[in-house]
Design a protein around this motif. Structure first.
Motif, PDB file in Angstrom:
ATOM      1  N   VAL A 170       0.821  -1.213   0.000  1.00  0.00           N
ATOM      2  CA  VAL A 170       0.000   0.000   0.000  1.00  0.00           C
ATOM      3  C   VAL A 170       0.860   1.270   0.000  1.00  0.00           C
ATOM      4  O   VAL A 170       0.602   2.209  -0.746  1.00  0.00           O
ATOM      5  N   ASP A 171       1.901   1.294   0.837  1.00  0.00           N
ATOM      6  CA  ASP A 171       2.688   2.538   0.925  1.00  0.00           C
ATOM      7  C   ASP A 171       3.497   2.786  -0.345  1.00  0.00           C
ATOM      8  O   ASP A 171       3.683   3.936  -0.750  1.00  0.00           O
ATOM      9  N   HIS A 172       3.962   1.724  -0.978  1.00  0.00           N
ATOM     10  CA  HIS A 172       4.685   1.871  -2.249  1.00  0.00           C
ATOM     11  C   HIS A 172       3.740   2.429  -3.322  1.00  0.00           C
ATOM     12  O   HIS A 172       4.068   3.384  -4.033  1.00  0.00           O
ATOM     13  N   LEU A 173       2.536   1.857  -3.394  1.00  0.00           N
ATOM     14  CA  LEU A 173       1.531   2.360  -4.341  1.00  0.00           C
ATOM     15  C   LEU A 173       1.177   3.814  -4.025  1.00  0.00           C
ATOM     16  O   LEU A 173       1.052   4.649  -4.929  1.00  0.00           O
ATOM     17  N   LYS A 174       1.040   4.113  -2.748  1.00  0.00           N
ATOM     18  CA  LYS A 174       0.686   5.487  -2.338  1.00  0.00           C
ATOM     19  C   LYS A 174       1.721   6.488  -2.857  1.00  0.00           C
ATOM     20  O   LYS A 174       1.367   7.552  -3.380  1.00  0.00           O
ATOM     21  N   GLU A 175       3.000   6.152  -2.724  1.00  0.00           N
ATOM     22  CA  GLU A 175       4.047   7.086  -3.168  1.00  0.00           C
ATOM     23  C   GLU A 175       4.000   7.258  -4.690  1.00  0.00           C
ATOM     24  O   GLU A 175       4.159   8.364  -5.204  1.00  0.00           O
ATOM     25  N   ILE A 176       3.784   6.162  -5.420  1.00  0.00           N
ATOM     26  CA  ILE A 176       3.696   6.267  -6.886  1.00  0.00           C
ATOM     27  C   ILE A 176       2.467   7.091  -7.270  1.00  0.00           C
ATOM     28  O   ILE A 176       2.519   7.930  -8.178  1.00  0.00           O
ATOM     29  N   LEU A 177       1.366   6.873  -6.559  1.00  0.00           N
ATOM     30  CA  LEU A 177       0.135   7.611  -6.868  1.00  0.00           C
ATOM     31  C   LEU A 177       0.322   9.112  -6.625  1.00  0.00           C
ATOM     32  O   LEU A 177      -0.139   9.938  -7.427  1.00  0.00           O
ATOM     33  N   LYS A 178       1.007   9.462  -5.555  1.00  0.00           N
ATOM     34  CA  LYS A 178       1.260  10.893  -5.290  1.00  0.00           C
ATOM     35  C   LYS A 178       2.061  11.500  -6.445  1.00  0.00           C
ATOM     36  O   LYS A 178       1.763  12.604  -6.922  1.00  0.00           O
ATOM     37  N   ALA A 179       3.074  10.771  -6.895  1.00  0.00           N
ATOM     38  CA  ALA A 179       3.893  11.280  -8.013  1.00  0.00           C
ATOM     39  C   ALA A 179       3.052  11.385  -9.286  1.00  0.00           C
ATOM     40  O   ALA A 179       3.179  12.347 -10.060  1.00  0.00           O
ATOM     41  N   ALA A 180       2.167  10.409  -9.508  1.00  0.00           N
ATOM     42  CA  ALA A 180       1.316  10.419 -10.713  1.00  0.00           C
ATOM     43  C   ALA A 180       0.355  11.606 -10.683  1.00  0.00           C
ATOM     44  O   ALA A 180       0.147  12.278 -11.700  1.00  0.00           O
ATOM     45  N   ILE A 181      -0.241  11.872  -9.515  1.00  0.00           N
ATOM     46  CA  ILE A 181      -1.186  12.993  -9.404  1.00  0.00           C
ATOM     47  C   ILE A 181      -0.446  14.316  -9.588  1.00  0.00           C
ATOM     48  O   ILE A 181      -0.948  15.243 -10.237  1.00  0.00           O
ATOM     49  N   ASN A 182       0.763  14.404  -9.066  1.00  0.00           N
ATOM     50  CA  ASN A 182       1.542  15.652  -9.206  1.00  0.00           C
ATOM     51  C   ASN A 182       2.112  15.824 -10.613  1.00  0.00           C
ATOM     52  O   ASN A 182       2.489  16.926 -10.993  1.00  0.00           O
ATOM     53  N   HIS A 183       2.185  14.737 -11.381  1.00  0.00           N
ATOM     54  CA  HIS A 183       2.727  14.822 -12.747  1.00  0.00           C
ATOM     55  C   HIS A 183       1.767  15.610 -13.640  1.00  0.00           C
ATOM     56  O   HIS A 183       0.558  15.423 -13.586  1.00  0.00           O
ATOM     57  N   LYS A 184       2.314  16.453 -14.484  1.00  0.00           N
ATOM     58  CA  LYS A 184       1.480  17.246 -15.403  1.00  0.00           C
ATOM     59  C   LYS A 184       1.383  16.473 -16.725  1.00  0.00           C
ATOM     60  O   LYS A 184       2.349  16.450 -17.494  1.00  0.00           O
TER      61      LYS A 184
END
Ligand code: SF4
Length: 302
Positions: A170-184
């Motif tokens: 879950v925490d690994h996915l969470k970090e990738i998801l944060k980066a994906a949401i912040n990606h333009k």
């Protein structure tokens, strides 16, 4: 903000969807996303029930069309954070045309593929990511078709953030998801997840000793820092995505932060389309409710 809802979940106990939901709630909290400015959109399937369980704006749409709805929402108001949840059948079978179109546009939307390799909601038929020759327990005979590789398809379509994660990390996915949401730009995360009820091949036991993180290799660098590197980084990511057997990579495969988004291109083409003053926030006529920007202006955009 609390991102939980009181809606009762009918997912099977042990379903990978719970891990994806938890990662979303944690990522939204850490990014401090405003629930009024965030929209979760889904199609049809077990995973597509996600908008009911997360306390932001949500739209549970029709089969394969989550990305089409998300595209309209994002174009109407590019200031919103828009996230799409769908199964591998919903996004790569029924909705594959929309999946490809989103990558071609590089619209700033994040897509989460709940990839369990079956159609769980309709009792375990083979989905587009089940490999040829595999026979999950609902199939009377082994699968006759080859599988689509979501990472390779996303890169070929034009997505500028492409990653794979695992629903139980879950925490690994969470970090990738944060980066994906912040990606333009268009971002996709292919999330491997057990379907405990219908997939007796791709279980937690199967993944346990096979998964490894790309970021553990210090030489792995998925980020395009100059346009001249793009072709090489894409080729390396697709080659890495073909690895499937005793070792299966998860992590970020490819990121290109240099490409302009579709909404930026629209704003350049027509000044009446503004990211700061998008269609959804523009005034409408007091007389008849029609938009101040008329159809002729909109025609110029497309
Ligand atoms: Fe999850 Fe499979 Fe149950 Fe659907 S059928 S809720 S995908 S475990």
């Amino acid at each position: 903000a609390s991102y939980r809802t009181e809606v009762w979940s009918d997912w099977c106990p042990g379903c990978g969807d719970f891990g994806i939901l938890a990662a979303m709630q944690k990522a939204f909290a850490e990014l401090n996303l405003d629930p009024a400015q965030t929209v979760v959109v889904s199609g049809i399937g077990c995973s597509s029930k996600t908008p009911h369980f997360i306390n932001v704006n949500g739209v549970h749409t029709i089969h394969g069309r989550g990305i089409a709805f998300a595209t309209g929402i994002k174009l109407a108001n590019p200031q919103l954070k828009v996230i799409v949840n769908g199964g591998d059948g919903d996004l790569l079978g029924i909705g594959v045309a929309h999946f490809v179109a989103l990558g071609r546009r590089n619209l700033d939307v994040t897509v989460l593929i709940h990839n369990n390799k079956v159609y769980g909601l309709t009792k375990g038929q083979a989905s587009p990511t089940l490999r040829r020759g595999e026979k999950v327990k609902s199939l009377p005979v082994p699968n006759l078709q080859d599988a689509v590789n979501p990472i390779a398809l996303a890169i070929a379509s034009g997505y500028t953030f492409v990653a794979r994660a695992y629903s139980l990390w879950v925490d690994h996915l969470k970090e990738i998801l944060k980066a994906a949401i912040n990606h333009k730009g268009s971002a996709v995360i292919d999330v491997l997840q057990p379907c405990v009820t219908y997939n007796d091949i791709y279980t937690a036991e199967f993944y346990k000793d096979r998964l490894y993180k790309l970021e553990d290799d210090p030489s792995w660098d998925p980020i395009v820092r100059d346009p001249s590197e793009d072709e090489e980084k894409k080729a390396a990511a697709i080659k890495k995505a073909e690895e499937w057997g005793t070792r299966i990579p998860v992590g970020v495969f490819y990121v290109n932060p240099l490409k302009d988004t579709y909404e930026e291109r629209l704003a350049q083409r027509n000044p009446s389309y503004s990211i700061d003053n998008p269609p959804a926030l523009q005034p409408i006529s007091r007389e008849d409710g029609s938009p101040i920007v008329g159809p002729d202006e909109f025609r110029k955009i497309f």
